[in-house]
Design a protein around this motif. Structure first.
Motif, PDB file in Angstrom:
ATOM      1  N   ASN A   1     -62.823  20.641  61.108  1.00 17.71           N
ATOM      2  CA  ASN A   1     -64.020  20.219  60.386  1.00 17.71           C
ATOM      3  C   ASN A   1     -63.713  19.653  59.005  1.00 17.71           C
ATOM      4  N   THR A   2     -62.454  19.650  58.616  1.00 18.69           N
ATOM      5  CA  THR A   2     -62.090  19.130  57.302  1.00 18.69           C
ATOM      6  C   THR A   2     -61.366  17.796  57.446  1.00 18.69           C
ATOM      7  N   LEU A   3     -61.492  16.976  56.415  1.00 15.04           N
ATOM      8  CA  LEU A   3     -60.848  15.666  56.430  1.00 15.04           C
ATOM      9  C   LEU A   3     -59.404  15.772  55.971  1.00 15.04           C
ATOM     10  N   THR A   4     -58.548  15.015  56.615  1.00 17.17           N
ATOM     11  CA  THR A   4     -57.167  14.928  56.162  1.00 17.17           C
ATOM     12  C   THR A   4     -57.114  13.951  54.990  1.00 17.17           C
ATOM     13  N   ARG A   5     -55.996  13.936  54.275  1.00 16.21           N
ATOM     14  CA  ARG A   5     -55.857  13.005  53.147  1.00 16.21           C
ATOM     15  C   ARG A   5     -55.930  11.560  53.632  1.00 16.21           C
ATOM     16  N   LYS A   6     -55.384  11.313  54.820  1.00 14.96           N
ATOM     17  CA  LYS A   6     -55.424   9.959  55.369  1.00 14.96           C
ATOM     18  C   LYS A   6     -56.861   9.540  55.657  1.00 14.96           C
ATOM     19  N   GLN A   7     -57.649  10.436  56.273  1.00 16.38           N
ATOM     20  CA  GLN A   7     -59.049  10.131  56.559  1.00 16.38           C
ATOM     21  C   GLN A   7     -59.835   9.957  55.264  1.00 16.38           C
ATOM     22  N   TYR A   8     -59.506  10.792  54.286  1.00 13.37           N
ATOM     23  CA  TYR A   8     -60.164  10.721  52.975  1.00 13.37           C
ATOM     24  C   TYR A   8     -59.965   9.340  52.359  1.00 13.37           C
ATOM     25  N   ALA A   9     -58.720   8.834  52.458  1.00  9.88           N
ATOM     26  CA  ALA A   9     -58.406   7.518  51.893  1.00  9.88           C
ATOM     27  C   ALA A   9     -59.061   6.403  52.695  1.00  9.88           C
ATOM     28  N   GLU A  10     -59.057   6.533  54.030  1.00 10.82           N
ATOM     29  CA  GLU A  10     -59.638   5.493  54.879  1.00 10.82           C
ATOM     30  C   GLU A  10     -61.135   5.331  54.637  1.00 10.82           C
ATOM     31  N   LEU A  11     -61.804   6.427  54.292  1.00 16.03           N
ATOM     32  CA  LEU A  11     -63.244   6.375  54.012  1.00 16.03           C
ATOM     33  C   LEU A  11     -63.539   5.870  52.598  1.00 16.03           C
ATOM     34  N   GLY A  12     -62.482   5.701  51.816  1.00 15.36           N
ATOM     35  CA  GLY A  12     -62.669   5.197  50.458  1.00 15.36           C
ATOM     36  C   GLY A  12     -63.257   6.210  49.499  1.00 15.36           C
ATOM     37  N   LEU A  13     -63.066   7.503  49.793  1.00 14.14           N
ATOM     38  CA  LEU A  13     -63.649   8.540  48.946  1.00 14.14           C
ATOM     39  C   LEU A  13     -62.855   8.773  47.666  1.00 14.14           C
ATOM     40  N   ASN A  14     -61.655   8.209  47.589  1.00  9.71           N
ATOM     41  CA  ASN A  14     -60.850   8.379  46.373  1.00  9.71           C
ATOM     42  C   ASN A  14     -60.664   7.051  45.639  1.00  9.71           C
ATOM     43  N   THR A  15     -61.608   6.142  45.834  1.00  9.38           N
ATOM     44  CA  THR A  15     -61.538   4.843  45.165  1.00  9.38           C
ATOM     45  C   THR A  15     -62.800   4.606  44.345  1.00  9.38           C
ATOM     46  N   LEU A  16     -62.709   3.655  43.451  1.00  5.00           N
ATOM     47  CA  LEU A  16     -63.853   3.263  42.626  1.00  5.00           C
ATOM     48  C   LEU A  16     -64.075   1.764  42.772  1.00  5.00           C
ATOM     49  N   PRO A  17     -65.333   1.323  42.719  1.00  4.46           N
ATOM     50  CA  PRO A  17     -65.580  -0.129  42.753  1.00  4.46           C
ATOM     51  C   PRO A  17     -64.973  -0.780  41.521  1.00  4.46           C
ATOM     52  N   ARG A  18     -64.302  -1.909  41.699  1.00  2.00           N
ATOM     53  CA  ARG A  18     -63.556  -2.517  40.596  1.00  2.00           C
ATOM     54  C   ARG A  18     -64.464  -3.156  39.550  1.00  2.00           C
ATOM     55  N   LYS A  19     -65.624  -3.672  39.961  1.00  2.00           N
ATOM     56  CA  LYS A  19     -66.445  -4.414  39.008  1.00  2.00           C
ATOM     57  C   LYS A  19     -67.906  -3.970  38.990  1.00  2.00           C
ATOM     58  N   GLN A  20     -68.182  -2.765  39.441  1.00  2.00           N
ATOM     59  CA  GLN A  20     -69.572  -2.314  39.472  1.00  2.00           C
ATOM     60  C   GLN A  20     -69.898  -1.283  38.394  1.00  2.00           C
ATOM     61  N   LEU A  21     -68.886  -0.788  37.702  1.00  2.00           N
ATOM     62  CA  LEU A  21     -69.124   0.176  36.629  1.00  2.00           C
ATOM     63  C   LEU A  21     -69.290  -0.553  35.303  1.00  2.00           C
ATOM     64  N   ARG A  22     -70.114   0.016  34.424  1.00  2.00           N
ATOM     65  CA  ARG A  22     -70.332  -0.560  33.102  1.00  2.00           C
ATOM     66  C   ARG A  22     -69.652   0.315  32.054  1.00  2.00           C
ATOM     67  N   TYR A  23     -69.011  -0.332  31.102  1.00  2.00           N
ATOM     68  CA  TYR A  23     -68.291   0.387  30.055  1.00  2.00           C
ATOM     69  C   TYR A  23     -69.230   1.319  29.286  1.00  2.00           C
ATOM     70  N   GLU A  24     -70.442   0.829  29.009  1.00  2.00           N
ATOM     71  CA  GLU A  24     -71.408   1.626  28.243  1.00  2.00           C
ATOM     72  C   GLU A  24     -71.788   2.913  28.971  1.00  2.00           C
ATOM     73  N   GLN A  25     -71.744   2.881  30.300  1.00  2.00           N
ATOM     74  CA  GLN A  25     -72.104   4.067  31.077  1.00  2.00           C
ATOM     75  C   GLN A  25     -71.088   5.192  30.905  1.00  2.00           C
ATOM     76  N   MET A  26     -69.868   4.842  30.545  1.00  2.00           N
ATOM     77  CA  MET A  26     -68.810   5.837  30.405  1.00  2.00           C
ATOM     78  C   MET A  26     -68.685   6.391  28.986  1.00  2.00           C
ATOM     79  N   LEU A  27     -69.416   5.821  28.034  1.00  2.00           N
ATOM     80  CA  LEU A  27     -69.322   6.312  26.657  1.00  2.00           C
ATOM     81  C   LEU A  27     -69.777   7.770  26.514  1.00  2.00           C
ATOM     82  N   PRO A  28     -70.846   8.210  27.213  1.00  2.00           N
ATOM     83  CA  PRO A  28     -71.199   9.643  27.144  1.00  2.00           C
ATOM     84  C   PRO A  28     -70.078  10.537  27.675  1.00  2.00           C
ATOM     85  N   LEU A  29     -69.373  10.068  28.708  1.00  2.00           N
ATOM     86  CA  LEU A  29     -68.237  10.834  29.239  1.00  2.00           C
ATOM     87  C   LEU A  29     -67.136  10.936  28.185  1.00  2.00           C
ATOM     88  N   HIS A  30     -66.907   9.842  27.468  1.00  2.00           N
ATOM     89  CA  HIS A  30     -65.891   9.861  26.412  1.00  2.00           C
ATOM     90  C   HIS A  30     -66.286  10.829  25.295  1.00  2.00           C
TER      91      HIS A  30
END
Length: 209
Positions: free
Chosen positions: A56-85
């Motif tokens: 019932n658990t995902l392997t690391r390979k399945q995790y990567a294939e589903l794109g769960l460890n990636t981020l969209p390259r151009k959909q995030l805004r710099y201003e959105q990350m300022l509170p995190l900073h």
């Protein structure tokens, strides 16, 4: 476990045998008062349960294939990350026990070794980093807010709202905390943040400024 007549009779016989012979005629065992307990699970049952859980658990390979460890390259805004900073700045001051006016300990000071190890152990999600040196010259000068910290790479979101992947082992990073400027060698960061935070660092940590 369901009680059968044979099981109850066996229990009654066993209990009766425990009584002194001349008092056995006075023994009155009520079947409803007998409770049968489940035995321990066999190794086969436990093994089957573990296999079912594992499936019932995902392997690391399945995790990567589903794109769960990636981020969209151009959909995030710099201003959105300022509170995190902003949150990260509070975290780093607490993590390093910094106060206003503190300075980076010098190499010859007693607290330098522990301070440098704590610096390497910290979580960089939300930190503003810049690449000072790299084997790949095109990476030198890149800067941004760290939005992902994995075993081998840091992903930095630049002011142009583009996420760039920077390999840790090939780079030297710089960051500022208040009036202090740190230089961190990426080779000391090559593990996941959760593992890095609890790892005992025995090797000498190269100087930072």
């Amino acid at each position: 476990m369901a009680k059968t007549s044979g099981t109850v009779d066996a229990v009654k016989e066993y209990l009766t045998d425990l009584v002194v012979p001349h008092h056995r005629c006075n023994v009155n065992i009520i079947p409803d008062h007998i409770t049968m307990l489940h035995g321990t699970k066999s190794k086969k049952q436990l093994s089957r349960k573990r296999r079912a859980h594992k499936s019932n658990t995902l392997t690391r390979k399945q995790y990567a294939e589903l794109g769960l460890n990636t981020l969209p390259r151009k959909q995030l805004r710099y201003e959105q990350m300022l509170p995190l900073h902003k949150l990260w700045r509070g975290y780093i001051r607490e993590h390093l026990e910094l106060e206003e006016g503190d300075e980076v300990p010098q190499l010859h000071e007693k607290r330098y070794d522990e301070f440098s190890k704590q610096l390497v152990k910290m979580d960089f999600h939300g930190a503003k980093l810049r690449v000072l040196q790299s084997k790949c010259q095109t990476l030198v000068g890149l800067n941004g807010i760290c939005v992902m910290d994995t075993k081998n790479v840091l992903k930095l979101l630049g002011e142009d709202h583009v996420v760039r992947t920077v390999p840790k082992s090939e780079c030297v990073f710089g960051l500022n905390v208040g009036n202090m400027e740190f230089t961190i060698f990426g080779q000391h960061l090559t593990m996941r943040p959760a593992e890095r935070s609890v790892k005992k660092i025995k090797n000498y940590v190269e100087p930072f400024m």
